[in-house]
Write an enzyme that holds these catalytic residues in place. Structure first.
Site, PDB file in Angstrom:
ATOM      1  N   GLU A 191       0.810  -1.308   0.046  1.00 56.07           N
ATOM      2  CA  GLU A 191      -0.014  -0.022  -0.029  1.00 56.07           C
ATOM      3  C   GLU A 191       0.789   1.209  -0.049  1.00 56.07           C
ATOM      4  O   GLU A 191       1.857   1.403   0.719  1.00 56.07           O
ATOM      5  CB  GLU A 191      -0.766  -0.123   1.062  1.00 56.07           C
ATOM      6  CG  GLU A 191      -1.816   1.225   1.029  1.00 56.07           C
ATOM      7  CD  GLU A 191      -3.095   0.849   2.272  1.00 56.07           C
ATOM      8  OE1 GLU A 191      -4.018   0.240   2.011  1.00 56.07           O
ATOM      9  OE2 GLU A 191      -2.888   1.427   3.335  1.00 56.07           O
ATOM     10  N   LYS A 247       0.573   4.900   1.104  1.00 58.61           N
ATOM     11  CA  LYS A 247      -0.162   5.721   2.280  1.00 58.61           C
ATOM     12  C   LYS A 247       0.686   6.619   2.802  1.00 58.61           C
ATOM     13  O   LYS A 247       1.550   6.386   3.463  1.00 58.61           O
ATOM     14  CB  LYS A 247      -0.722   4.933   3.186  1.00 58.61           C
ATOM     15  CG  LYS A 247      -1.523   5.437   4.381  1.00 58.61           C
ATOM     16  CD  LYS A 247      -2.382   4.399   5.090  1.00 58.61           C
ATOM     17  CE  LYS A 247      -1.696   3.403   5.861  1.00 58.61           C
ATOM     18  NZ  LYS A 247      -2.421   2.592   7.054  1.00 58.61           N
ATOM     19  N   LYS A 268      -8.217   2.375  -2.668  1.00 60.94           N
ATOM     20  CA  LYS A 268      -8.471   2.155  -1.195  1.00 60.94           C
ATOM     21  C   LYS A 268      -9.102   3.473  -0.777  1.00 60.94           C
ATOM     22  O   LYS A 268      -8.538   4.493  -0.926  1.00 60.94           O
ATOM     23  CB  LYS A 268      -7.154   2.037  -0.558  1.00 60.94           C
ATOM     24  CG  LYS A 268      -7.304   1.993   1.022  1.00 60.94           C
ATOM     25  CD  LYS A 268      -7.586   0.646   1.427  1.00 60.94           C
ATOM     26  CE  LYS A 268      -7.755   0.088   2.839  1.00 60.94           C
ATOM     27  NZ  LYS A 268      -6.147   0.314   3.459  1.00 60.94           N
ATOM     28  N   GLU A 312     -14.439  -5.807   3.382  1.00 63.80           N
ATOM     29  CA  GLU A 312     -13.455  -5.858   4.813  1.00 63.80           C
ATOM     30  C   GLU A 312     -14.527  -6.034   5.707  1.00 63.80           C
ATOM     31  O   GLU A 312     -15.415  -5.018   6.064  1.00 63.80           O
ATOM     32  CB  GLU A 312     -12.903  -4.355   4.607  1.00 63.80           C
ATOM     33  CG  GLU A 312     -11.934  -4.259   6.078  1.00 63.80           C
ATOM     34  CD  GLU A 312     -11.322  -2.816   5.848  1.00 63.80           C
ATOM     35  OE1 GLU A 312     -10.225  -2.662   5.167  1.00 63.80           O
ATOM     36  OE2 GLU A 312     -11.660  -1.855   6.775  1.00 63.80           O
ATOM     37  N   ASN A 371      -9.706  -6.862   8.824  1.00 65.65           N
ATOM     38  CA  ASN A 371      -9.040  -5.692   9.227  1.00 65.65           C
ATOM     39  C   ASN A 371      -8.692  -6.200  10.720  1.00 65.65           C
ATOM     40  O   ASN A 371      -9.509  -6.098  11.423  1.00 65.65           O
ATOM     41  CB  ASN A 371      -9.688  -4.440   9.005  1.00 65.65           C
ATOM     42  CG  ASN A 371      -8.887  -3.138   9.036  1.00 65.65           C
ATOM     43  OD1 ASN A 371      -7.764  -3.375   9.845  1.00 65.65           O
ATOM     44  ND2 ASN A 371      -9.217  -2.036   8.785  1.00 65.65           N
ATOM     45  N   GLU A 403      -5.360  -7.718   7.141  1.00 70.34           N
ATOM     46  CA  GLU A 403      -5.032  -6.372   6.545  1.00 70.34           C
ATOM     47  C   GLU A 403      -4.778  -5.762   8.088  1.00 70.34           C
ATOM     48  O   GLU A 403      -5.203  -5.850   9.005  1.00 70.34           O
ATOM     49  CB  GLU A 403      -6.299  -5.517   6.154  1.00 70.34           C
ATOM     50  CG  GLU A 403      -7.069  -6.261   4.828  1.00 70.34           C
ATOM     51  CD  GLU A 403      -8.265  -5.416   4.553  1.00 70.34           C
ATOM     52  OE1 GLU A 403      -8.271  -4.300   5.013  1.00 70.34           O
ATOM     53  OE2 GLU A 403      -9.175  -5.950   4.017  1.00 70.34           O
ATOM     54  N   SER A 404      -3.563  -4.991   7.935  1.00 64.33           N
ATOM     55  CA  SER A 404      -3.082  -4.291   9.055  1.00 64.33           C
ATOM     56  C   SER A 404      -2.423  -4.941   9.974  1.00 64.33           C
ATOM     57  O   SER A 404      -2.725  -6.420  10.114  1.00 64.33           O
ATOM     58  CB  SER A 404      -4.170  -3.315   9.660  1.00 64.33           C
ATOM     59  OG  SER A 404      -4.601  -2.437   8.693  1.00 64.33           O
TER      60      SER A 404
END
Length: 260
Positions: free
Chosen positions: A55, A57, A118, A167, A188, A219-220
């Site tokens: 990603e 960001k 996103k 998500e 997430n 994710e994350s």
């Protein structure tokens, strides 16, 4: 209001402004609208795939500025050269510092790689806009949408040959949101209502609850390669990572080192 509520309220205003400037008919005649899409799900399940969705960001509501020094073209090109299976590019400007120009440059720089738009998708207009921007995948956040909205947006995305990354954060969101218009399910590990939690427990808890026909993405909060090794044992094929790479001086090299 939670942070997510604030973001959605702002997003409604932004979408209204976009509609006033450009009609859907205009979007359908410009940009990359006629372009054939790449498949995220196919990219993730290839035997040689790293599974990494890398990603770009600049900032986030919880961390502030992460990296506002590097161009999206340099970073995303580095990601692809390092072996990213997919790119994720933020287009929310107010809270994450992303722009439509970022996405356009990432698309032109990486024509053969799946790219996820996103953003906080709340309106059919944004789906058509994503197609025009050259997106292969759109994000639908269960915490921000009703089941009916997810179905409407997911069905439209599929009709335009894009895939949908749904998500979720907990089983309630998962149970009310699935449908055949969803291609990939992302868990997430960070709760969007307060941007808390710094581990991958949510992914572990929900792994067995996600039906096998959906490709699983975590994710994350993925801070090291050993976490990916563990998550693979839970059936995950995709791993969305941005902050760990973006906070370095050379995100592409950081990803290369991570993969190696």
């Amino acid at each position: 209001m939670s942070i997510l509520d604030q973001i959605i309220a702002t997003k409604r205003q932004e979408v209204a402004a976009c509609k006033a400037r450009t009609t859907t008919a205009q979007l359908e005649k410009q940009g990359f609208f006629a372009r054939a899409c790449h498949s995220l799900s196919m990219s993730l399940v290839q035997p040689a795939s790293t599974g990494v969705i890398a990603e770009f960001k600049r900032k986030s509501p919880s961390k502030g500025i992460i990296n506002d020094r590097m161009g999206v073209d340099v970073v995303t090109k580095g990601y692809v050269e390092a072996g990213a299976a997919c790119l994720s590019v933020l287009t929310d400007e107010s809270y994450f510092g992303g722009t439509y120009a970022d996405f356009d440059l990432a698309r032109r720089t990486n024509p053969n790689t799946p790219i996820l738009r996103k953003d906080f998708m709340i309106d059919e207009y944004q789906i058509i806009e994503a197609k025009s921007m050259g997106a292969d995948v759109v994000l639908l956040i269960a915490a921000a949408l009703s089941p009916a909205e997810i179905k409407t947006l997911g069905t439209l995305a599929r009709s335009l040959s894009m895939e949908t990354l749904l998500e979720v954060h907990d089983q309630e969101e998962l149970d009310r949101s699935l449908g055949d218009y969803i291609s990939v399910v992302g868990v997430n590990n960070r709760n969007l209502k307060n941007f808390s939690e710094q581990n991958v427990e949510a992914s572990k808890v929900l792994a067995s609850k996600i039906p096998s026909q959906f490709v699983k993405v975590s994710e994350s909060c993925i801070s090291g390669p050993e976490i990916i090794t563990e998550l693979k044992t839970y059936g995950y094929r995709g791993f969305l990572i941005g902050e760990s790479f973006m906070k370095t001086e050379n995100p592409g090299k950081a990803l290369s080192d991570f993969i190696n």
